[in-house]
Design a protein around this motif. Structure first.
Motif, PDB file in Angstrom:
ATOM      1  N   GLN A  75      -0.585 -53.854 -30.836  1.00  0.00           N
ATOM      2  CA  GLN A  75      -1.741 -52.405 -30.840  1.00  0.00           C
ATOM      3  C   GLN A  75      -2.575 -52.066 -29.171  1.00  0.00           C
ATOM      4  N   ARG A  76      -2.788 -51.219 -28.880  1.00  0.00           N
ATOM      5  CA  ARG A  76      -2.753 -50.865 -27.642  1.00  0.00           C
ATOM      6  C   ARG A  76      -3.160 -52.055 -26.672  1.00  0.00           C
ATOM      7  N   ARG A  77      -1.885 -52.505 -26.114  1.00  0.00           N
ATOM      8  CA  ARG A  77      -1.285 -53.407 -25.367  1.00  0.00           C
ATOM      9  C   ARG A  77      -0.021 -53.576 -24.701  1.00  0.00           C
ATOM     10  N   ASN A  78       0.427 -53.235 -23.828  1.00  0.00           N
ATOM     11  CA  ASN A  78       1.431 -52.678 -22.875  1.00  0.00           C
ATOM     12  C   ASN A  78       1.243 -53.308 -21.418  1.00  0.00           C
ATOM     13  N   LEU A  79       2.670 -54.317 -21.273  1.00  0.00           N
ATOM     14  CA  LEU A  79       2.764 -54.282 -20.098  1.00  0.00           C
ATOM     15  C   LEU A  79       4.138 -54.031 -19.653  1.00  0.00           C
ATOM     16  N   GLN A  80       4.200 -53.636 -17.985  1.00  0.00           N
ATOM     17  CA  GLN A  80       5.487 -52.255 -17.574  1.00  0.00           C
ATOM     18  C   GLN A  80       5.721 -52.787 -16.966  1.00  0.00           C
ATOM     19  N   THR A  81       6.901 -53.280 -15.536  1.00  0.00           N
ATOM     20  CA  THR A  81       6.893 -53.501 -14.294  1.00  0.00           C
ATOM     21  C   THR A  81       8.187 -52.629 -13.881  1.00  0.00           C
ATOM     22  N   THR A  82       7.967 -52.677 -12.636  1.00  0.00           N
ATOM     23  CA  THR A  82       9.043 -51.554 -11.752  1.00  0.00           C
ATOM     24  C   THR A  82       9.536 -52.219 -10.716  1.00  0.00           C
ATOM     25  N   LEU A  83      10.528 -52.436 -10.800  1.00  0.00           N
ATOM     26  CA  LEU A  83      11.388 -52.414  -8.867  1.00  0.00           C
ATOM     27  C   LEU A  83      12.719 -51.757  -8.887  1.00  0.00           C
ATOM     28  N   ALA A  84      11.821 -51.649  -7.480  1.00  0.00           N
ATOM     29  CA  ALA A  84      12.719 -50.302  -7.176  1.00  0.00           C
ATOM     30  C   ALA A  84      12.980 -50.574  -5.623  1.00  0.00           C
ATOM     31  N   TRP A  85      14.324 -50.246  -4.978  1.00  0.00           N
ATOM     32  CA  TRP A  85      14.762 -49.941  -3.320  1.00  0.00           C
ATOM     33  C   TRP A  85      15.099 -48.603  -3.234  1.00  0.00           C
ATOM     34  N   GLY A  86      14.781 -48.319  -2.426  1.00  0.00           N
ATOM     35  CA  GLY A  86      15.519 -46.668  -1.565  1.00  0.00           C
ATOM     36  C   GLY A  86      15.292 -47.313   0.100  1.00  0.00           C
ATOM     37  N   ARG A  87      17.043 -46.928   0.158  1.00  0.00           N
ATOM     38  CA  ARG A  87      17.698 -46.912   1.661  1.00  0.00           C
ATOM     39  C   ARG A  87      17.484 -44.760   2.357  1.00  0.00           C
ATOM     40  N   ASN A  88      16.821 -44.451   3.338  1.00  0.00           N
ATOM     41  CA  ASN A  88      17.690 -43.048   4.138  1.00  0.00           C
ATOM     42  C   ASN A  88      18.179 -43.591   5.320  1.00  0.00           C
ATOM     43  N   ALA A  89      19.371 -43.147   5.334  1.00  0.00           N
ATOM     44  CA  ALA A  89      20.221 -43.130   5.869  1.00  0.00           C
ATOM     45  C   ALA A  89      19.816 -41.988   7.245  1.00  0.00           C
ATOM     46  N   PRO A  90      19.766 -41.101   8.040  1.00  0.00           N
ATOM     47  CA  PRO A  90      20.003 -40.067   8.946  1.00  0.00           C
ATOM     48  C   PRO A  90      21.428 -39.828   9.358  1.00  0.00           C
ATOM     49  N   THR A  91      21.405 -38.517   9.630  1.00  0.00           N
ATOM     50  CA  THR A  91      22.685 -38.032  10.448  1.00  0.00           C
ATOM     51  C   THR A  91      22.239 -36.934  11.293  1.00  0.00           C
ATOM     52  N   GLY A  92      22.984 -36.822  12.295  1.00  0.00           N
ATOM     53  CA  GLY A  92      21.940 -35.582  13.290  1.00  0.00           C
ATOM     54  C   GLY A  92      20.979 -35.706  13.479  1.00  0.00           C
ATOM     55  N   GLY A  93      20.459 -34.541  14.712  1.00  0.00           N
ATOM     56  CA  GLY A  93      19.246 -34.766  15.291  1.00  0.00           C
ATOM     57  C   GLY A  93      19.208 -35.854  16.131  1.00  0.00           C
ATOM     58  N   ASP A  94      17.364 -36.066  16.208  1.00  0.00           N
ATOM     59  CA  ASP A  94      17.261 -37.086  17.601  1.00  0.00           C
ATOM     60  C   ASP A  94      15.959 -37.934  17.142  1.00  0.00           C
ATOM     61  N   HIS A  95      15.386 -38.011  15.783  1.00  0.00           N
ATOM     62  CA  HIS A  95      14.510 -37.937  15.512  1.00  0.00           C
ATOM     63  C   HIS A  95      14.412 -39.448  14.343  1.00  0.00           C
ATOM     64  N   HIS A  96      15.714 -40.148  14.149  1.00  0.00           N
ATOM     65  CA  HIS A  96      15.495 -41.429  13.877  1.00  0.00           C
ATOM     66  C   HIS A  96      16.751 -42.213  13.974  1.00  0.00           C
ATOM     67  N   ALA A  97      16.971 -43.130  14.726  1.00  0.00           N
ATOM     68  CA  ALA A  97      18.713 -43.572  15.169  1.00  0.00           C
ATOM     69  C   ALA A  97      18.877 -44.290  14.254  1.00  0.00           C
ATOM     70  N   HIS A  98      18.675 -45.496  13.353  1.00  0.00           N
ATOM     71  CA  HIS A  98      19.502 -45.465  12.345  1.00  0.00           C
ATOM     72  C   HIS A  98      18.760 -46.068  10.965  1.00  0.00           C
TER      73      HIS A  98
END
Length: 465
Positions: free
Chosen positions: A345-368
């Protein structure tokens, strides 16, 4: 301006007939004791939802009359996308663990099942070092959902709004945060942008296709595409922390997208879905509804193998997401796991593990490509909640001029905090604070004044039901 205010007021006024999945007193239901797997669409009048049921793994499914229990859930509210407990539904079309705690004011309006939740958080923010700043601000969110049987399926309407634009176009100070713009000309750096006034105006329709199989469609203007984990402000492990994650634009920044169309299929505890949506991030005009473009796409697979675990992997192509770099497109890939453990009652544990990857194409903002990792947890123990978040990521937008412009740096951040809740009828008043520390490479330490410490104190009024 008056027209925008009237539309927002109507969305808020509709809250008796609207809402989503965070507004029910955590302590009012011991979700860990409920048989989420056995719950399906429909209502069972007079059912005492506080009565413990056998765990899903122990249920004698052969002895159950599935026809009579079809479409059964709390107050008539059902899973928006298929034959499962509505507690699984999270932001957009994302899933969370079935056992995740939920706060809600639920009701009925005519033939509609309704739910509402929301919060208002007043924060005093201190960000250390020469690139930090101090600010008092208020962040808010009000969301509603209304649901009705239609043609043998389920129609769900959702609306969510915020008064965040009142904090100003530059948002609030947050070291290492990047993304979007305040004026349409310069990037926001070491600041978190405010959310738009209109965060979701969406409808979904699901229809059974067979035994534990359903198909669904979702449309939002704005809405959230099938990309990334449940948004940080909607998952229990993240909503306690008033800071936005610095990994936001690698994981769940598409949660406010002006133009989303999603279709998918749910088969038992598996969901496969795809979206067409607008790749461009919201601009600096936070009160309007922007033109949909439907120039981007995404696909996501979700799996809830147990009532306590939710997994997802997703990939998307974002056409010209940043207005300041219109020639640059991004391929985004994410994976996440959210584990929830009811403790009573009124007790809870939650954990989130996440990974994200941004791979740009075009333009000259980021190279990789750049990567970001997040690990966060929240523990509720009666009226006390403690939380923590650790992040590590590559940042290439920390400088918009000078010799360090465009360089990518690997940075880290750790935040720890907590709050105490005072229940007041159907709402609660939280009093809390947090401390944050950042980790920087040697090149950045002179610019940031070493590795400064930051902090926030906050008071939050939230609906609990």
């Amino acid at each position: 301006m008056l027209r925008h205010g009237l539309v927002l007021a109507l969305a808020f006024a509709a809250t008796p007939a609207f809402a989503q999945n965070q507004a029910m007193d955590h302590g009012a239901m011991d979700h860990g004791a409920m048989d989420h797997g056995a719950m399906n669409h429909g209502a069972m009048p007079g059912m005492d939802m506080a009565t413990p049921a056998a765990p899903a793994e122990q249920t004698d499914h052969a002895a159950m009359d599935h026809a009579s229990m079809d479409h059964m859930d709390m107050g008539g509210m059902v899973g928006a996308l298929g034959g499962y407990s509505m507690m699984r539904d999270a932001s957009g079309t994302s899933w969370q663990p079935d056992s995740a705690p939920m706060m809600a004011i639920m009701g009925r309006l005519g033939g509609w099942a309704t739910m509402v939740h929301g919060n208002l958080t007043v924060v005093q923010d201190w960000q250390g070092g020469p690139r930090g700043d101090d600010k008092a601000f208020a962040a808010s969110m009000l969301m509603g959902m209304a649901q009705h049987p239609l043609g043998g399926g389920t129609l769900t309407l959702r609306a969510m709004g915020s008064l965040d634009p009142l904090m100003g176009k530059r948002g609030y100070p947050l070291l290492l945060a990047t993304g979007e713009t305040a004026d349409g000309r310069t990037e926001l750096v070491d600041r978190q942008h405010p959310h738009d006034a209109f965060m979701e105006l969406a409808a979904s329709y699901s229809h059974p296709l067979g035994d534990r199989v359903s198909g669904f469609v979702y449309f939002g203007l704005p809405g959230e595409p099938a990309l990334g984990p449940t948004t940080f402000m909607h998952r229990f492990s993240g909503m306690a922390n008033p800071e936005a994650p610095i990994s936001h634009h690698w994981l769940d920044s598409t949660h406010v997208t002006f133009g989303v169309a999603t279709a998918g299929i749910v088969a038992g505890n598996v969901k496969l879905e795809g979206s067409l949506f607008t790749g461009r991030e919201p601009d600096q005009n936070r009160w309007d509804i922007e033109r949909p473009r439907f120039d981007s796409w995404s696909a996501r697979a979700s799996w809830n193998p147990t009532a306590n675990l939710s997994l997802q992997v997703s990939h998307g192509f974002l056409k010209s997401p940043e207005g300041l770099h219109p020639d640059e497109d991004v391929h985004r890939t994410t994976a996440s796991a959210t584990w929830n453990l009811p403790l009573g009652q009124r007790r809870n544990l939650q954990t989130t593990l996440a990974w994200g990857r941004n791979a740009p194409t075009g333009g000259d903002h980021h190279a990789h490509a750049t990567n970001a990792f997040l690990l966060e947890s929240a523990l509720q123990w009666g009226r006390w909640t403690v939380f923590g978040r650790g992040e590590n990521g590559d940042k290439g937008e920390l400088f918009d001029s000078g010799p360090l412009e465009g360089r990518v740096f690997n940075v880290s951040k750790l935040s720890l905090g907590g709050y105490h809740s005072v229940p007041i009828g159907k709402v609660a008043l939280d009093f809390g604070g947090l401390v944050s520390a950042i980790g920087l490479p040697a090149t950045l330490k002179p610019v940031y004044g070493g590795e400064p410490i930051s902090g926030m104190i906050f008071t939050r009024l939230r609906i609990t039901g």
